[in-house]
Design an enzyme around this catalytic site. Structure first.
Site, mmCIF file in Angstrom:
data_model
loop_
_atom_site.group_PDB
_atom_site.id
_atom_site.type_symbol
_atom_site.label_atom_id
_atom_site.label_comp_id
_atom_site.label_asym_id
_atom_site.label_seq_id
_atom_site.Cartn_x
_atom_site.Cartn_y
_atom_site.Cartn_z
ATOM 1 N N ASP A 1 43.339 44.687 29.348
ATOM 2 C CA ASP A 1 42.692 44.059 30.305
ATOM 3 C C ASP A 1 42.520 42.248 29.692
ATOM 4 O O ASP A 1 42.790 42.236 28.496
ATOM 5 C CB ASP A 1 41.134 44.322 30.424
ATOM 6 N N SER A 2 42.051 41.625 30.625
ATOM 7 C CA SER A 2 41.933 39.882 30.499
ATOM 8 C C SER A 2 40.799 39.748 29.108
ATOM 9 O O SER A 2 40.816 38.929 28.513
ATOM 10 C CB SER A 2 41.576 39.217 31.614
ATOM 11 N N CYS B 1 36.955 44.926 40.404
ATOM 12 C CA CYS B 1 37.045 44.045 39.213
ATOM 13 C C CYS B 1 36.407 44.865 38.084
ATOM 14 O O CYS B 1 35.341 45.772 38.319
ATOM 15 C CB CYS B 1 36.353 42.580 39.513
ATOM 16 N N GLU C 1 29.241 38.512 31.778
ATOM 17 C CA GLU C 1 29.440 38.076 30.412
ATOM 18 C C GLU C 1 28.336 37.438 29.735
ATOM 19 O O GLU C 1 28.023 37.778 28.369
ATOM 20 C CB GLU C 1 30.545 36.975 30.470
ATOM 21 N N CYS D 1 43.012 45.816 34.252
ATOM 22 C CA CYS D 1 42.517 44.728 34.879
ATOM 23 C C CYS D 1 42.911 44.603 36.528
ATOM 24 O O CYS D 1 44.292 44.651 36.856
ATOM 25 C CB CYS D 1 42.940 43.510 34.305
ATOM 26 N N HIS E 1 34.639 44.118 35.935
ATOM 27 C CA HIS E 1 33.377 43.814 35.345
ATOM 28 C C HIS E 1 32.067 44.231 36.182
ATOM 29 O O HIS E 1 30.891 44.480 35.927
ATOM 30 C CB HIS E 1 32.902 42.284 35.449
HETATM 31 N N1 DGL Z 1 39.658 41.838 34.413
HETATM 32 C C1 DGL Z 1 39.366 40.925 35.579
HETATM 33 C C2 DGL Z 1 39.715 41.827 36.596
HETATM 34 O O1 DGL Z 1 39.416 43.231 36.833
HETATM 35 C C3 DGL Z 1 38.214 40.276 35.351
HETATM 36 C C4 DGL Z 1 38.022 39.197 34.478
HETATM 37 C C5 DGL Z 1 38.851 38.144 34.461
HETATM 38 O O2 DGL Z 1 38.877 37.122 35.537
HETATM 39 O O3 DGL Z 1 39.816 37.731 33.566
HETATM 40 O O4 DGL Z 1 40.025 41.338 37.741
#
Ligand code: DGL
Length: 271
Positions: free
Chosen positions: A12-13, A186, A154, A75, A188
């Site tokens: 993931d990011s 997403c 976050e 992600c 988060h």
């Molecule tokens: N992991 C990203 C997503 O699920 C969210 C966080 C980001 O923008 O990197 O789209």
């Protein structure tokens, strides 16, 4: 090592993909995992497709180098824009979060009016609309980018006035359009689930792709003959591309336990 004993790679990011990892670990307790959070380059959400594709290739190459047997792109933004790049780069079976999330939404929705909320990249890609409408031609997809949700999570602001007002502002148009199901597209957003449920009311079904992805992963491992033996002892390893201490703090809040086996790495091929 036999292929079945190899770990599952998840990236993931940043730390949001831990919601997917957690679902995988509770559903598939014999499977070892290697998690990569590209915390140095988060957020992916507002970045261009070619940047996300490069980042995703680099993450895939890193995980393949760790000897993983399959890669889960945890992600939503990377799944929307770079799933094929991850397949090309790794040569491994690859699972994204969109197909499982779309399937869960298509079957959960009574009237077919499905809200999808995600980052700017995910929503602009139209990937959920395509996946949902392939499964359910009568569905009306009500898509909305909610870029303020990631920084709120976050910061740990998952409840309270600021989060509530933000959620109300984003979701009001979808409610006015008669949404009956809401996909948290997403990583988060599952952390905002309680608040989002309050804002949309009890008649709207919330769908998170994390659980659906863990189920799809189980099927994929079965089909490929790659499931770990039930008696295997699962290990979890974590890598991040920025400072480990901050990740560790946030991960503890998210997973409810301290993350062990955590190291900082660089995956950037341009430096
Ligand atoms: N992991 C990203 C997503 O699920 C969210 C966080 C980001 O923008 O990197 O789209």
């Amino acid at each position: 090592m036999q292929p079945n004993d190899a770990p599952i790679g998840v990236f993931d990011s940043g730390l949001g993909g831990l919601t997917v990892l957690q679902a995988i670990r509770s559903r598939l307790p014999s499977e070892s995992t290697v998690y990569l959070g590209d915390s140095a380059r988060i957020p992916y959400g507002p970045k261009s497709a070619d940047t996300i594709q490069r980042y995703s290739r680099e993450s895939a190459a890193f995980l393949a180098g760790q000897g993983v047997k399959v890669i889960v792109v945890a992600c939503n933004t990377a799944t929307s824009l770079a799933l094929e790049d991850v397949r090309d780069e790794s040569g491994l079976p690859v699972l994204g979060v969109i197909e499982p999330g779309a399937e869960a939404a298509a079957s959960a929705s009574a009237g077919g009016r499905i809200g999808v909320i995600g980052t700017i990249g995910t929503i602009a890609s139209g990937a959920y609309d395509t996946a949902i409408r392939r499964l359910r031609a009568d569905a009306v997809v009500l898509a909305k980018a909610c870029p303020l949700f990631v920084p709120l999570v976050e910061e740990g602001w998952t409840e309270g006035e600021v989060a509530r007002l933000t959620a109300e502002a984003y979701l009001r148009p979808l409610l006015e359009d008669g949404m009956d199901t809401l996909v948290l597209a997403c990583t988060h957003y599952p952390l905002l689930a309680d608040l989002l449920q309050e804002v949309v009311g009890p008649d709207v079904r919330l769908v998170s792709s994390a659980q659906a992805t863990a189920g799809a992963l189980r099927n994929l491992l079965g089909e490929e003959g790659l499931a770990a033996p039930p008696e295997a002892t699962a290990e979890a390893h974590y890598f991040v591309t920025d400072e480990a201490a901050r990740f560790s703090q946030l991960a503890k809040r998210l997973l409810g336990e301290r993350v062990k086996n955590l190291a900082r790495v660089s995956v950037d091929s341009t430096v």
